[in-house]
Enzyme design. Structure first.
Site, mmCIF file in Angstrom:
data_model
loop_
_atom_site.group_PDB
_atom_site.id
_atom_site.type_symbol
_atom_site.label_atom_id
_atom_site.label_comp_id
_atom_site.label_asym_id
_atom_site.label_seq_id
_atom_site.Cartn_x
_atom_site.Cartn_y
_atom_site.Cartn_z
ATOM 1 N N ASP A 26 9.174 2.526 1.191
ATOM 2 C CA ASP A 26 8.034 3.244 1.725
ATOM 3 C C ASP A 26 7.955 2.902 3.217
ATOM 4 O OD1 ASP A 26 5.612 4.178 2.593
ATOM 5 O OD2 ASP A 26 4.472 3.494 0.850
ATOM 6 N N PHE A 36 0.862 -1.179 0.000
ATOM 7 C CA PHE A 36 0.000 0.000 0.000
ATOM 8 C C PHE A 36 0.896 1.226 0.000
ATOM 9 C CE2 PHE A 36 -2.262 3.461 2.138
ATOM 10 C CZ PHE A 36 -3.406 3.518 1.358
ATOM 11 N N LYS A 59 3.381 9.242 8.363
ATOM 12 C CA LYS A 59 2.540 8.976 9.537
ATOM 13 C C LYS A 59 3.040 9.524 10.878
ATOM 14 C CE LYS A 59 -0.664 5.676 7.771
ATOM 15 N NZ LYS A 59 -0.413 5.041 6.486
HETATM 16 C C1 LIG Z 1 -0.643 5.376 5.076
HETATM 17 C C2 LIG Z 1 0.360 4.975 4.062
HETATM 18 C C3 LIG Z 1 0.581 5.738 2.896
HETATM 19 C C4 LIG Z 1 -0.267 6.930 2.540
HETATM 20 O O1 LIG Z 1 -0.217 7.944 3.460
HETATM 21 P P1 LIG Z 1 -1.343 9.099 3.440
HETATM 22 O O2 LIG Z 1 -0.867 10.086 4.455
HETATM 23 O O3 LIG Z 1 -2.637 8.444 3.775
HETATM 24 O O4 LIG Z 1 -1.366 9.656 2.077
HETATM 25 C C5 LIG Z 1 1.593 5.354 2.044
HETATM 26 N N1 LIG Z 1 2.341 4.280 2.315
HETATM 27 C C6 LIG Z 1 2.156 3.510 3.406
HETATM 28 C C7 LIG Z 1 3.041 2.351 3.651
HETATM 29 C C8 LIG Z 1 1.146 3.828 4.306
HETATM 30 O O5 LIG Z 1 0.936 3.053 5.368
#
Ligand SMILES: *Cc1c(COP(=O)(O)O)cnc(C)c1O
Length: 405
Positions: free
Chosen positions: A224, A138, A253
């Site tokens: 990521d 994700f 986050k």
């Molecule tokens: C939450 C998340 C995102 C997206 O972050 P947003 O602030 O919701 O745009 C991208 N990558 C990972 C791994 C995430 O957990």
């Protein structure tokens, strides 16, 4: 006037994209949340890995208040001292030499993908545009991010797949090798520990061989760490467990401890294509976000906090494995890393989350592969961890009774 029927219990004017829990959250403190009706909950969601220092952390509250009275926003056409200071700190504590600040995780991912392609463009290989992501990952909800993760649940109905994005399946080494050796490959994007996808931790030796293969072929690695970064796995960055570093990394986050802020980090080499005018953001890196980011980072890098993560995570892991042994009819697997814990369930995870909430006043997050996620604040105490386990156990007992009846 158009009133949308979002769910049977609530009628409002919000786009119906969320299946929200019927819980009106009013305030929070540490690992506790209180609903409008006064009910107290133990919060193992932490704004989905965001409120890493707990709700209403006094240090962060103070930082926001002080900056709010001084300056909120000026735009990136001016120097912003807080940005330079936070970038210095992030680089001092990572592989990176350059930082771009965003407002969210998906924007950080977007910047990471653009940085990778620009690197090759700038260094005489404009044909290198292909980005490879993995199944179960994700990366956020913007077009680049949904195409990189290629989860049909998030791409369906949003037009044709974007050119230059491809999907790999973990464990298919031949496909991975072929992808990295291809002359048009720009970068591989991967979460060292998957979050939404079901808390799968990529084995450390896999990350090391990925690094070797990419180096051999001049392909960049994007990690990521939006969810797994910032101390959650028991090291500041999840990739540190593997003893390797990416070329580019997206974080967000926990970076603002709950305040919206993200960042794309890159080595000097990988950032070489990001020259004047090629990228930008109006709000990204605003003084208010930087003030709270600096305050949060000051706490997140403290060795005591990281030590607490490892101690509490060790306890929780052991306890949840114990629960799995006692409730094999409810729990199939316990996975993840540090305080990013995935519990794969037999009953439907959404139903189990609702049960934990209503029966035990325990808030847990959902996840792919029928997992629920335990994402407590990183400063969770052992006593609170014990309480979380007790409540989870209670939810298992109730679920067992329901299944029998
Ligand atoms: C939450 C998340 C995102 C997206 O972050 P947003 O602030 O919701 O745009 C991208 N990558 C990972 C791994 C995430 O957990």
């Amino acid at each position: 006037m158009c009133v949308l029927e979002v769910q049977s219990v609530s009628v409002n004017h919000l786009m119906g994209v969320y299946n929200r829990a019927p819980l009106e959250v009013d305030r929070g403190r540490g690992a506790r949340l209180w609903a409008k009706d006064g009910t107290e909950y133990l919060d193992m969601v932490s704004g989905i890995s965001t409120n890493a220092l707990g709700h209403a952390n006094p240090i962060l509250v103070e930082a926001v208040k002080a900056q709010a009275e001084k300056l909120w926003h000026v735009s990136n056409i001016f120097r912003i001292p807080g940005q330079e200071e936070l970038a210095d700190k992030l680089c001092e504590h990572s592989f990176a030499d350059a930082v771009f600040f965003t407002n969210s995780g998906t924007e950080a991912v977007e910047c990471a993908i653009k940085t990778a392609r620009r690197y090759h463009f700038h260094n005489g290989a404009p044909e290198r545009i292909d980005i490879y992501g993995f199944d179960g990952s994700f990366h956020g909800r913007t077009y680049g991010a949904i195409n990189a993760a290629a989860n049909p649940a998030y791409t369906n109905g949003f037009g044709p797949p974007m050119e230059g994005f491809h999907q790999l399946v973990w464990g298919d080494h031949e496909a991975l090798k072929a992808a990295i050796a291809a002359p048009t490959t720009a970068a591989i994007i991967v979460e060292p520990v998957q979050g939404e996808g079901g808390c799968r931790a990529i084995p450390e030796h896999c990350l090391r061989s990925l690094r070797e293969l990419c180096d051999e072929h001049g392909v960049l690695i994007i990690f990521d760490e939006v969810q797994c970064g910032m101390g959650r796995t028991g090291k500041l960055w999840a990739h540190e467990w593997a003893g390797i570093a990416p070329d580019i990394m997206a974080i967000a986050k926990a970076l603002g401890g709950g305040f919206p802020v993200g960042a794309c980090l890159a080595s000097a080499k990988a950032a070489s294509g990001m020259t004047v005018g090629v990228h930008g953001s109006t709000f990204g890196g605003n003084p208010l976000a930087m003030a709270v980011g600096l305050a949060a980072f000051g706490e997140l890098v403290k060795p005591e906090l990281i030590a607490n993560v490892n101690e509490v995570a060790g306890y929780l892991k052991q306890q949840f494995v114990g629960l799995q042994e006692r409730f094999p009819d409810i729990i199939v697997d316990v996975r993840g890393k540090g305080l990013l814990i995935g519990v794969k369930l037999v009953p439907n995870n959404r139903d189990f989350m609702a049960l934990a909430r209503d029966d035990q006043h325990l808030l847990i997050a959902g996840g792919g592969d029928n997992c629920c996620r335990i994402l407590p604040p990183l400063n969770l105490t052992i006593e609170e961890a014990r309480e979380a386990v007790r409540r989870f156990e209670g939810a298992c007992e109730t679920a067992r009774k329901q299944m029998a009846g």
